[in-house]
Scaffold this active site. Structure first.
Site, PDB file in Angstrom:
ATOM      1  N   ASP A  44     126.222  49.237 100.838  1.00  0.00           N
ATOM      2  CA  ASP A  44     126.281  50.643 100.457  1.00  0.00           C
ATOM      3  C   ASP A  44     124.910  51.309 100.451  1.00  0.00           C
ATOM      4  O   ASP A  44     124.774  52.478 100.820  1.00  0.00           O
ATOM      5  CB  ASP A  44     126.917  50.782  99.068  1.00  0.00           C
ATOM      6  CG  ASP A  44     128.430  50.655  99.118  1.00  0.00           C
ATOM      7  OD1 ASP A  44     128.989  50.654 100.227  1.00  0.00           O
ATOM      8  OD2 ASP A  44     129.051  50.560  98.046  1.00  0.00           O
ATOM      9  N   ASN A 114     125.228  60.166  96.149  1.00  0.00           N
ATOM     10  CA  ASN A 114     125.931  59.587  95.002  1.00  0.00           C
ATOM     11  C   ASN A 114     125.679  60.360  93.706  1.00  0.00           C
ATOM     12  O   ASN A 114     126.601  60.905  93.124  1.00  0.00           O
ATOM     13  CB  ASN A 114     125.515  58.125  94.802  1.00  0.00           C
ATOM     14  CG  ASN A 114     126.365  57.167  95.607  1.00  0.00           C
ATOM     15  OD1 ASN A 114     127.285  57.577  96.309  1.00  0.00           O
ATOM     16  ND2 ASN A 114     126.061  55.887  95.514  1.00  0.00           N
ATOM     17  N   GLU A 115     124.426  60.362  93.249  1.00  0.00           N
ATOM     18  CA  GLU A 115     124.125  61.007  91.981  1.00  0.00           C
ATOM     19  C   GLU A 115     122.647  61.336  91.867  1.00  0.00           C
ATOM     20  O   GLU A 115     121.806  60.747  92.559  1.00  0.00           O
ATOM     21  CB  GLU A 115     124.534  60.135  90.784  1.00  0.00           C
ATOM     22  CG  GLU A 115     123.595  58.988  90.477  1.00  0.00           C
ATOM     23  CD  GLU A 115     123.794  57.755  91.314  1.00  0.00           C
ATOM     24  OE1 GLU A 115     122.772  57.158  91.740  1.00  0.00           O
ATOM     25  OE2 GLU A 115     124.961  57.364  91.561  1.00  0.00           O
ATOM     26  N   ALA A 156     129.853  54.570  91.128  1.00  0.00           N
ATOM     27  CA  ALA A 156     128.593  53.837  91.116  1.00  0.00           C
ATOM     28  C   ALA A 156     127.977  53.885  89.711  1.00  0.00           C
ATOM     29  O   ALA A 156     128.598  53.470  88.745  1.00  0.00           O
ATOM     30  CB  ALA A 156     127.661  54.414  92.179  1.00  0.00           C
ATOM     31  N   ALA A 179     123.792  55.981  77.589  1.00  0.00           N
ATOM     32  CA  ALA A 179     123.457  55.462  76.260  1.00  0.00           C
ATOM     33  C   ALA A 179     123.033  56.579  75.311  1.00  0.00           C
ATOM     34  O   ALA A 179     121.907  56.593  74.814  1.00  0.00           O
ATOM     35  CB  ALA A 179     122.357  54.400  76.365  1.00  0.00           C
TER      36      ALA A 179
END
Length: 254
Positions: A44, A114-115, A156, A179
């Site tokens: 990927d 993706n991000e 992901a 978190a």
């Protein structure tokens, strides 16, 4: 389809390089600028690298897994490749555009398939103020970080941070906390694809933060703006019944 012009590209791994040699010898190998389809051999990470590197060519990319993670890849097989390419289903995805302002005033722009993530870069938690479309929505998020993910990238880093899996074509982005400490129960939001998200880093000298767009990192950021980039379209090819939409659905029932 036997005469289709294919450009093969492969990651640096021995497995991928050997596969490229065999496939190129069997089906021919043209320069990317002359190709009708690009076949990427790797995992990927290499697929993302290939998409970024070929976005100006407007050529579909068909991946075959010769790496470790292959969510964006098809299974590897050397036989009947032209027939597989002819039968492949196409998915079109738009990347995110990141504009990062550094503490030193330098501006960095990058695209992410993706991000885009913000991560603390020191021993103390990050403090972020979050605005959506010019309106402050969260005055202070104390966290290890936060990210904005596309549907293609939602399985992901977003998923491992307990963010939602987004269906392809949903025109939605995921805003996910990493978190979070305060507000402790805040886990993020679903936003329209057209939304513009701005992160302001509070106390950047005391609590340094880095930004990352598909592994392109910028350290010591003061402000990061993220939006979808409709002017850039990536065309991915998948074997019938194994397209990105099916993979995203299947991921939720594992």
């Amino acid at each position: 389809m036997d005469e289709v012009r294919i450009a093969f590209t492969a990651s640096e791994g021995d497995l991928a390089q050997a596969a490229r040699e065999r496939l190129a010898a069997r089906y021919g190998d043209v320069p990317m600028t002359e190709a009708e389809v690009i076949v990427a051999l790797g995992g990927d990470g290499f697929m993302l690298q290939t998409l970024h590197g070929t976005q100006a060519l407007d050529v579909p990319v068909y991946g075959m897994n010769r790496g470790t993670v292959g969510f964006l890849m098809n299974s590897y097989a050397e036989d009947d490749l032209p027939a597989r390419l002819a039968a492949a289903e196409e998915t079109v995805i738009n990347p995110l555009a990141m504009t990062a302002l550094g503490v030193d005033g330098e501006v960095t722009r990058a695209l992410a398939i993706n991000e885009v993530s913000l991560l603390r870069a020191g021993p103390q938690a990050a403090k972020l103020r979050i605005s959506v479309d010019g309106r402050v929505r969260l005055e202070e998020l104390v966290c290890d970080g936060a990210l904005v993910a596309t549907p293609a990238g939602s399985t992901a880093y977003n998923y491992s941070s307990h963010g939602p899996v987004l269906p392809v074509g949903s025109d939605v982005l995921a805003l996910t906390a990493i978190a979070p400490f305060r507000p402790r129960r805040w886990r993020g939001a679903l936003l329209r694809k057209t939304a513009e998200v701005k992160f302001e880093v509070m106390e950047p000298e005391k609590r340094p933060v880095m930004a990352d767009a598909d592994s392109r990192s910028v350290r010591n950021v003061a402000e990061v703006t993220i939006r979808s980039e409709p002017e850039v379209a990536h065309h991915l090819l998948f074997d019938p019944g194994h397209g990105l939409e099916e993979r995203l659905i299947r991921e939720q029932f594992l």
